[in-house]
Each structure stands twice: as C-alpha cells, then as structure tokens.
Design a protein around this motif. Structure first.
Motif, PDB file in Angstrom:
ATOM      1  N   THR A   2     111.321  -6.855  61.745  1.00 54.69           N
ATOM      2  CA  THR A   2     110.623  -7.566  59.894  1.00 54.69           C
ATOM      3  C   THR A   2     109.813  -6.349  59.990  1.00 54.69           C
ATOM      4  OG1 THR A   2     109.686  -8.740  60.905  1.00 54.69           O
ATOM      5  CG2 THR A   2     110.701  -9.881  60.944  1.00 54.69           C
ATOM      6  N   GLU A   3     110.191  -6.072  58.446  1.00 57.68           N
ATOM      7  CA  GLU A   3     109.549  -4.889  58.031  1.00 57.68           C
ATOM      8  C   GLU A   3     108.425  -5.783  57.287  1.00 57.68           C
ATOM      9  OE1 GLU A   3     111.627  -1.071  56.960  1.00 57.68           O
ATOM     10  OE2 GLU A   3     110.915  -1.942  54.914  1.00 57.68           O
ATOM     11  N   ASP A   4     107.353  -5.370  57.162  1.00 54.43           N
ATOM     12  CA  ASP A   4     106.267  -6.294  56.481  1.00 54.43           C
ATOM     13  C   ASP A   4     105.972  -6.054  54.885  1.00 54.43           C
ATOM     14  OD1 ASP A   4     103.730  -7.631  55.793  1.00 54.43           O
ATOM     15  OD2 ASP A   4     102.564  -5.422  56.765  1.00 54.43           O
ATOM     16  N   PRO A   5     106.349  -6.496  54.308  1.00 52.71           N
ATOM     17  CA  PRO A   5     106.594  -7.142  52.528  1.00 52.71           C
ATOM     18  C   PRO A   5     105.137  -6.536  51.809  1.00 52.71           C
ATOM     19  CG  PRO A   5     106.689  -8.964  52.919  1.00 52.71           C
ATOM     20  CD  PRO A   5     106.606  -8.404  54.387  1.00 52.71           C
ATOM     21  N   ALA A   6     104.537  -6.853  52.251  1.00 50.29           N
ATOM     22  CA  ALA A   6     102.604  -6.361  51.575  1.00 50.29           C
ATOM     23  C   ALA A   6     102.756  -4.249  51.829  1.00 50.29           C
ATOM     24  CB  ALA A   6     102.174  -7.213  51.291  1.00 50.29           C
ATOM     25  N   PRO A   7     102.149  -4.205  51.293  1.00 53.05           N
ATOM     26  CA  PRO A   7     102.106  -2.654  51.499  1.00 53.05           C
ATOM     27  C   PRO A   7     100.449  -2.595  51.902  1.00 53.05           C
ATOM     28  CG  PRO A   7     102.288  -2.361  49.051  1.00 53.05           C
ATOM     29  CD  PRO A   7     102.583  -4.316  48.856  1.00 53.05           C
ATOM     30  N   ARG A   8     100.124  -1.941  52.887  1.00 53.63           N
ATOM     31  CA  ARG A   8      98.746  -1.887  53.339  1.00 53.63           C
ATOM     32  C   ARG A   8      97.874  -1.482  52.678  1.00 53.63           C
ATOM     33  NH1 ARG A   8      98.884  -4.356  58.232  1.00 53.63           N
ATOM     34  NH2 ARG A   8     100.867  -4.790  59.007  1.00 53.63           N
ATOM     35  N   THR A   9      96.893  -1.713  52.539  1.00 54.35           N
ATOM     36  CA  THR A   9      96.054  -0.493  51.442  1.00 54.35           C
ATOM     37  C   THR A   9      94.793   0.505  52.917  1.00 54.35           C
ATOM     38  OG1 THR A   9      94.575  -2.092  51.299  1.00 54.35           O
ATOM     39  CG2 THR A   9      96.020  -2.001  49.320  1.00 54.35           C
ATOM     40  N   PRO A  10      93.982   1.581  52.925  1.00 53.03           N
ATOM     41  CA  PRO A  10      93.779   2.125  53.452  1.00 53.03           C
ATOM     42  C   PRO A  10      91.890   1.099  53.221  1.00 53.03           C
ATOM     43  CG  PRO A  10      94.607   3.265  51.065  1.00 53.03           C
ATOM     44  CD  PRO A  10      95.300   2.173  51.253  1.00 53.03           C
ATOM     45  N   PRO A  11      91.187   1.264  53.912  1.00 58.32           N
ATOM     46  CA  PRO A  11      89.784   0.686  54.006  1.00 58.32           C
ATOM     47  C   PRO A  11      89.323   1.363  53.341  1.00 58.32           C
ATOM     48  CG  PRO A  11      90.299   1.206  56.550  1.00 58.32           C
ATOM     49  CD  PRO A  11      91.542   1.634  55.821  1.00 58.32           C
ATOM     50  N   PRO A  12      88.064   0.929  52.185  1.00 56.08           N
ATOM     51  CA  PRO A  12      87.121   1.555  51.685  1.00 56.08           C
ATOM     52  C   PRO A  12      86.986   2.910  52.800  1.00 56.08           C
ATOM     53  CG  PRO A  12      86.780  -0.159  51.654  1.00 56.08           C
ATOM     54  CD  PRO A  12      88.055  -0.191  52.711  1.00 56.08           C
ATOM     55  N   GLY A  13      86.185   4.089  51.797  1.00 54.96           N
ATOM     56  CA  GLY A  13      85.922   5.283  52.110  1.00 54.96           C
ATOM     57  C   GLY A  13      86.926   5.867  53.158  1.00 54.96           C
ATOM     58  N   SER A  14      88.140   5.578  53.624  1.00 57.83           N
ATOM     59  CA  SER A  14      89.478   6.312  53.923  1.00 57.83           C
ATOM     60  C   SER A  14      90.115   7.380  53.324  1.00 57.83           C
ATOM     61  CB  SER A  14      90.636   5.538  54.571  1.00 57.83           C
ATOM     62  OG  SER A  14      90.974   5.272  53.948  1.00 57.83           O
ATOM     63  N   THR A  15      90.791   8.578  53.624  1.00 53.07           N
ATOM     64  CA  THR A  15      91.031   9.326  53.031  1.00 53.07           C
ATOM     65  C   THR A  15      92.592   8.971  53.337  1.00 53.07           C
ATOM     66  OG1 THR A  15      91.424  10.719  54.703  1.00 53.07           O
ATOM     67  CG2 THR A  15      89.670  11.471  53.618  1.00 53.07           C
ATOM     68  N   ALA A  16      93.298   8.030  54.277  1.00 52.54           N
ATOM     69  CA  ALA A  16      94.664   8.061  53.219  1.00 52.54           C
ATOM     70  C   ALA A  16      95.171   7.244  52.355  1.00 52.54           C
ATOM     71  CB  ALA A  16      95.268   6.646  55.015  1.00 52.54           C
ATOM     72  N   THR A  17      96.250   7.540  52.083  1.00 53.88           N
ATOM     73  CA  THR A  17      96.752   7.718  51.022  1.00 53.88           C
ATOM     74  C   THR A  17      98.368   6.344  50.839  1.00 53.88           C
ATOM     75  OG1 THR A  17      98.365   9.257  51.374  1.00 53.88           O
ATOM     76  CG2 THR A  17      95.875   9.848  50.268  1.00 53.88           C
ATOM     77  N   THR A  18      98.312   6.040  50.110  1.00 54.84           N
ATOM     78  CA  THR A  18      98.753   4.818  49.686  1.00 54.84           C
ATOM     79  C   THR A  18     100.302   4.897  48.594  1.00 54.84           C
ATOM     80  OG1 THR A  18      97.863   3.030  48.624  1.00 54.84           O
ATOM     81  CG2 THR A  18      98.384   2.850  51.398  1.00 54.84           C
ATOM     82  N   SER A  19     101.140   4.555  48.182  1.00 57.12           N
ATOM     83  CA  SER A  19     102.211   4.609  46.930  1.00 57.12           C
ATOM     84  C   SER A  19     100.287   4.813  45.580  1.00 57.12           C
ATOM     85  CB  SER A  19     103.142   3.670  46.608  1.00 57.12           C
ATOM     86  OG  SER A  19     103.088   3.176  46.634  1.00 57.12           O
ATOM     87  N   GLY A  20     100.468   5.019  45.345  1.00 56.37           N
ATOM     88  CA  GLY A  20      99.824   5.123  43.192  1.00 56.37           C
ATOM     89  C   GLY A  20      98.412   5.444  43.858  1.00 56.37           C
ATOM     90  N   THR A  21      97.851   5.743  44.478  1.00 53.26           N
ATOM     91  CA  THR A  21      96.925   5.783  44.997  1.00 53.26           C
ATOM     92  C   THR A  21      96.273   7.666  45.007  1.00 53.26           C
ATOM     93  OG1 THR A  21      96.715   5.582  46.979  1.00 53.26           O
ATOM     94  CG2 THR A  21      96.028   3.911  45.652  1.00 53.26           C
ATOM     95  N   ALA A  22      94.895   8.021  45.429  1.00 51.98           N
ATOM     96  CA  ALA A  22      94.707   9.393  44.886  1.00 51.98           C
ATOM     97  C   ALA A  22      94.695   9.799  46.204  1.00 51.98           C
ATOM     98  CB  ALA A  22      93.948   9.848  44.392  1.00 51.98           C
ATOM     99  N   PRO A  23      94.408  10.978  46.765  1.00 51.12           N
ATOM    100  CA  PRO A  23      93.783  11.284  47.800  1.00 51.12           C
ATOM    101  C   PRO A  23      93.052  11.502  48.117  1.00 51.12           C
ATOM    102  CG  PRO A  23      95.168  13.159  46.881  1.00 51.12           C
ATOM    103  CD  PRO A  23      95.912  12.270  45.791  1.00 51.12           C
ATOM    104  N   GLY A  24      92.204  10.689  49.079  1.00 53.93           N
ATOM    105  CA  GLY A  24      91.668  11.519  48.940  1.00 53.93           C
ATOM    106  C   GLY A  24      90.277   9.819  49.771  1.00 53.93           C
TER     107      GLY A  24
END
Length: 174
Positions: A2-24
């Motif tokens: 099964t797929e996780d329906p909720a998108p995961r957000t990166p922890p504060p201070g990380s450089t990972a990106t998700t849809s809608g957030t700026a890189p960095g």
C-alpha cells in the motif's frame, strides 16, 4: 503493498525537497507561529497579539493560583518565616526564569543546562510567561534566533550549490 497517502515533509533544516517547497534548508517552525515568521504572513500580526494577550492572561491566572496557595499557608498558620520563604522563592525563581527565557530568544541553551534548570523554570513559570509577553511586542518569541540560523543555513546552501557546475558524470573527457 500500500502507498502512504500523506506526503512526507522533510525535517527542519534538511535540504530535501517535496512538491511545493523550495530546495534547500527549510525554516524551523516556532511555537504558536509555525513558519509564518519567515515572511510575516498567514496571520503573523494576529498571532503576536494573541501570544501577548494569552501569556499575560496566563501569568495573571498563575499569580491568582499562587495567591490561593499563599492563603492556604496563612490558614495553616505555618508562620511568618515560611510565608516569607515561599514568597521569596517564587520571586527569585520567576526572575531567573524570566532572564533564562529572555536569553533563550537570542541564543540556544545546551541540553544539559536545560535539564538542570527544568525545576527552576517550572517554579518560575510566571517569569517565563512575562518574558513571552514582553518579547511579543517586538517579534515572535525566538524569531531573531531562528532567522539568524535560517539565514546562515540558506547562505551555506547557496555557497555549496553555487560551486557545483552540474553532474560530473556528464563532463567531457579530455
């Protein structure tokens, strides 16, 4: 599977990106403000007023409860010395909690000192609430510290990414 329906957000201070957030690096959320402190949007001014009023009301309620405790000591007739000792203890702990909270808005305390002063901060809760009240007149409590850390992380990220010229695998061989 099964797929996780909720998108995961990166922890504060990380450089990972998700849809809608700026890189960095991402800004760390503040208590009661989330990330509205970054651009002062999303009801930032209303939240500051709410924190000021809420902390002052909570401090007044705390003083009212302490008054009942003092009256309980007077009813128990424990003596003038104990009454004075309790009043002085709460006054000193509140003053120290105010100073420590105020300093915490501009620099981080290490974990060891936070754990060692937890009892003092609990007894001096009125001082902590008053620090929140007074700081909310100029900024969101802790905004200056978080802004400095966020700007520094953004600058370091910009320096790191500016040095990169692309994928080294795609470079031409000489």
């Amino acid at each position: 599977m099964t797929e996780d329906p909720a998108p995961r957000t990166p922890p504060p201070g990380s450089t990972a990106t998700t849809s809608g957030t700026a890189p960095g690096p991402q800004p760390e959320p503040l208590r009661f403000f989330g990330t509205t402190w970054v651009a002062h949007d999303g009801g930032y001014g209303v939240r500051r007023v709410g924190v000021a009023i809420g902390s002052l009301v909570a401090a007044a309620i705390g003083c009212f409860v302490l008054r009942f405790a003092y009256e309980g000591l007077a009813i128990a007739a424990v003596g003038t010395f104990v009454n004075l000792l309790v009043v002085v203890m709460f006054a000193i702990c509140s003053a120290l909690a105010f100073r420590r909270t105020w300093e915490g808005f501009s620099r981080r305390h290490d974990a060891a000192s936070q754990s060692s002063t937890r009892g003092l901060m609990t007894i001096g809760f009125v001082g902590t609430l008053l620090a929140y009240f007074f700081r909310s007149f100029s900024e969101a409590p802790g905004e200056k510290l978080h802004r400095e850390e966020y700007d520094e992380a953004r600058d370091q990220y910009e320096k790191r990414t500016a040095r990169r010229t692309g994928n080294p695998r795609n470079r031409r061989k000489r």
